[in-house]
Motif scaffolding. Structure first.
Motif, PDB file in Angstrom:
ATOM      1  N   ASP A  13      32.597  32.270  39.293  1.00  0.00           N
ATOM      2  CA  ASP A  13      32.948  32.718  40.640  1.00  0.00           C
ATOM      3  C   ASP A  13      33.804  33.984  40.607  1.00  0.00           C
ATOM      4  O   ASP A  13      33.943  34.682  41.608  1.00  0.00           O
ATOM      5  CB  ASP A  13      33.655  31.606  41.406  1.00  0.00           C
ATOM      6  N   LYS A  14      34.403  34.284  39.445  1.00  0.00           N
ATOM      7  CA  LYS A  14      35.177  35.522  39.286  1.00  0.00           C
ATOM      8  C   LYS A  14      34.341  36.637  38.649  1.00  0.00           C
ATOM      9  O   LYS A  14      34.871  37.642  38.200  1.00  0.00           O
ATOM     10  CB  LYS A  14      36.422  35.257  38.437  1.00  0.00           C
ATOM     11  N   GLN A  16      32.713  36.646  35.864  1.00  0.00           N
ATOM     12  CA  GLN A  16      32.815  36.740  34.414  1.00  0.00           C
ATOM     13  C   GLN A  16      31.493  36.262  33.813  1.00  0.00           C
ATOM     14  O   GLN A  16      31.010  35.183  34.144  1.00  0.00           O
ATOM     15  CB  GLN A  16      33.965  35.874  33.903  1.00  0.00           C
ATOM     16  N   ASN A  43      38.394  37.252  28.102  1.00  0.00           N
ATOM     17  CA  ASN A  43      38.250  35.981  28.807  1.00  0.00           C
ATOM     18  C   ASN A  43      38.228  34.791  27.856  1.00  0.00           C
ATOM     19  O   ASN A  43      38.271  33.640  28.300  1.00  0.00           O
ATOM     20  CB  ASN A  43      36.957  35.988  29.639  1.00  0.00           C
ATOM     21  N   LYS A  73      33.219  26.479  39.020  1.00  0.00           N
ATOM     22  CA  LYS A  73      33.406  27.907  38.772  1.00  0.00           C
ATOM     23  C   LYS A  73      32.097  28.587  38.381  1.00  0.00           C
ATOM     24  O   LYS A  73      31.974  29.805  38.475  1.00  0.00           O
ATOM     25  CB  LYS A  73      34.433  28.120  37.660  1.00  0.00           C
TER      26      LYS A  73
END
Length: 489
Positions: A13-14, A16, A43, A73
Motif C-alpha cells: 500500500d506504500k 514498495q 525496505n 498491506k
C-alpha cells in the motif's frame, strides 16, 4: 486466501515493490509467511534469516524481510499492458446528442474522438509506462487486445521500468508484435529464470536491464537473442569482477553501462567504444590491454593518485570523452586545478580528448594547461617518467616561462571585512561569475548579489569593482598574488 508463488512480484500500500522468494510456514506464525526481497534494499531487514533459520537468500544483502500472506498491506490488483494503453490512450467518454435530419432524430456518439485517439496510437514513436505496476501484457488475450497491441506499429522507444513483470516471456509478446521497436527499457523488473528462451529478436538495438539482478550465465543466454544489440545497460546489478569476466557481449555492442556495481578493476572488452563505470570501487593498478575506448566514465570511484591517472593516459590513446570527477584524488582541489592537471596529462584536442567531465575543451584551456604543467615539471613538482604524454611534451617542446605574464595561473588573496583572509589559485581565463561563485561558497552560499569584489593595483589608490560577470580575470589585468577585497552590499 490469496495464493502466492515463488518469484511473484508484489506491491504494498506504500508502493514498495518486492519479489517473493519464500512461501511457507514459520514457527510461531499461525499463517503462511512470505519471504520478500525488496527492490529498494532500504525496505529490507535481514538476509532471509529468522530465529536462526535460513529461509531464502536475497541477491542484495539486507534487502529481505518476512510478511504475513494475510497482510492487508499487499495490493491485490495487477494491471496488464493493454489495460494501461486502453485506459490512458483509448478510453473516450461518449456523450449522446440528437441531430435532426428532416423528421428523423439521429444519435451521434464520440466515434470521431475515438478514431483520432486510435490514429495517435498508431503514430506513436515513444511510450513511457514506468511505475504502472504492469505484471502481464494481455488481460484476456483476445483478438481485440492483440489488434490493440499491433496498432503500435511505429513504436520505436518503450520504457517499462519498475513494473511487476516476473516472466521474460511476457516481454517477448511485446517484442513479437512491436516490430519497429529499437529501444527497450525494462530496468527495475525482476525476472525468474526461464529455461526455454523465446526466439531471436533482430530489431532491438538498445536494451536497458539496470537493477534487474540477472545472473551472468542467464544474462549471456538472453543477450544471444539480440544479435543486433549495440547499447546495453546493466547498471546497479551488484556484479563483481569475477562475474563480469564471464560476461559474453555480442560483437555489435559498442556501448556498455556498468555503473553502480561493485567492480574493483576496469574490465576489458574488445569491441567496446563507450564504457560507463561510474560509482564502482575502481582503483587503477595496471595498464589496460585494450586502448580502444573512446568514451570512459570513472566518476565516483576510488582513484586517489596521479600515478593511476598516468596509467590511464598511457593506455587510452583513443579517448575522446572522459569523466573522472568525484574521486578521492580531487577532494581538496578546485575544479580549475583538477581540469588543468587532467588536460596536461592527456592528449587533448579536436582529434583527441575533447570533452572532459561533461564540458567541451577550448583551445585556450588546452594551451594554458600545457603551459602550467610544464612549469610544474620545470619546478620539480611533477615527474614526467610515469606519463608518456608528459615525456614527449617536456622533452620536445619544453616551453620556458620567463615571467608572470606567461604564467596561466594566478594566486589571489581575498580580504573580508573584519573576518580574515583566504587565498586560492585561478586560471587567467576564469570568468568573474565563476570567481564570485567561489567566494559565495566561502561565504556559506551567500548570494552574489549581496557582495562585490574590488581590486587595487600597486600604482593606483582607487579600488576597481569586478562587475562584468562575463569577462575574465585576465581582462582586469590582475597580477599574481594580488589582493581582492570583499565588501557586503
Amino acid at each position: 486466501m490469496v495464493q502466492f508463488h515463488i518469484n511473484e512480484r508484489i506491491i504494498t500500500d506504500k508502493k514498495q515493490i518486492g519479489t517473493i522468494k519464500y512461501v511457507g510456514p514459520i514457527p510461531q506464525w499461525n499463517v503462511i509467511a512470505l519471504g520478500v526481497e525488496w527492490d529498494d534494499p532500504k525496505n529490507g531487514k535481514n538476509n532471509g534469516i529468522l530465529n536462526g533459520i535460513h529461509y531464502f537468500k536475497p541477491r542484495v544483502p539486507q534487502s529481505g524481510s518476512f510478511i504475513k500472506s494475510t497482510s492487508k498491506k499487499i495490493e491485490s490488483t495487477k494491471i496488464s499492458f493493454v489495460g494501461v494503453i486502453s485506459n490512458e490512450y483509448l478510453n473516450t467518454k461518449y456523450e449522446q446528442s440528437d441531430i435532426k435530419f428532416g423528421r428523423k432524430n439521429v444519435q451521434e456518439f464520440g466515434w470521431q474522438e475515438l478514431n483520432e485517439k486510435q490514429s495517435n496510437l498508431e503514430n506513436l514513436k515513444s511510450l513511457t509506462l514506468d511505475y504502472k505496476f504492469i505484471s502481464k501484457i494481455f488481460e484476456i488475450n483476445n483478438d481485440e487486445e492483440i489488434q490493440m497491441l499491433k496498432s503500435l506499429s511505429k513504436l520505436e522507444n518503450l520504457e517499462l521500468s519498475c513494473n511487476l513483470f516476473e516472466d521474460i516471456k511476457e516481454v517477448w509478446i511485446l517484442l513479437d508484435c512491436l516490430t519497429s521497436l529499437k529501444t527497450l527499457n525494462i530496468n527495475g523488473n525482476r525476472f525468474g529464470i526461464t529455461e526455454n528462451l523465446p526466439n531471436m529478436n533482430s530489431h532491438v538495438t538498445s536494451l536497458h536491464l539496470a537493477s534487474c539482478i540477472i545472473d551472468i550465465p542467464y544474462l549471456n543466454k538472453l543477450l544471444n537473442k539480440f544479435p543486433n544489440l549495440q547499447n546495453l545497460n546493466i547498471a546497479n546489478n551488484h556484479y563483481n569482477d569475477s562475474e563480469i569476466l564471464k560476461l559474453k557481449l555480442p560483437n555489435n555492442i559498442t556501448k556498455l553501462d556498468l555503473s553502480g556495481n561493485t567492480l574493483n578493476n576496469i574490465p576489458e572488452f574488445e569491441n567496446l567504444k563507450n564504457l560507463n563505470l561510474a560509482n564502482n570501487n575502481i582503483m587503477v593498478s595496471k595498464l589496460l590491454v585494450s586502448n580502444k575506448y573512446e568514451a570512459l566514465d570513472l566518476r565516483g570511484n576510488k582513484i586517489s593518485s596521479w600515478t593511476e591517472i598516468d596509467l590511464l593516459s598511457n593506455c587510452l590513446q583513443s579517448l575522446k570523452e572522459f569523466r573522472v570527477n568525484h574521486n578521492p584524488l580531487f577532494d581538496i582541489m578546485t575544479i580549475d586545478e583538477m581540469t588543468v592537471q587532467l588536460i596536461g596529462r592527456f592528449r587533448c584536442g579536436l582529434n583527441d580528448l575533447y570533452k572532459l567531465n561533461g564540458s567541451f575543451l577550448t583551445e585556450d584551456e588546452i594551451e594554458n594547461a600545457n603551459l602550467y604543467i610544464n612549469s610544474k615539471i620545470q619546478g620539480g613538482e611533477i615527474k614526467v617518467n610515469n606519463n608518456l604524454k608528459l615525456q614527449k611534451q617536456f622533452n620536445y617542446k619544453n616551453p620556458k616561462l620567463h615571467d608572470s605574464h606567461d604564467f596561466p595561473w594566478l594566486n589571489l588573496n581575498f580580504v573580508l571585512p573584519e573576518t580574515g583572509t583566504f587565498n586560492e589559485k585561478f586560471l587567467k581565463t576564469t570568468s568573474v561569475l565563476k570567481l564570485k561563485g567561489y567566494v559565495s561558497r566561502k561565504l556559506n552560499n551567500l548570494s552574489i548579489l549581496k557582495f562585490e569584489i574590488q581590486s587595487k593595483s600597486n600604482d593606483d589608490i582607487n579600488n576597481h569593482r569586478l562587475e562584468n560577470n562575463l569577462s575574465t580575470i585576465k581582462d582586469y589585468s590582475l597580477e599574481n598574488n594580488q589582493t581582492l577585497y570583499i565588501n557586503f552590499v
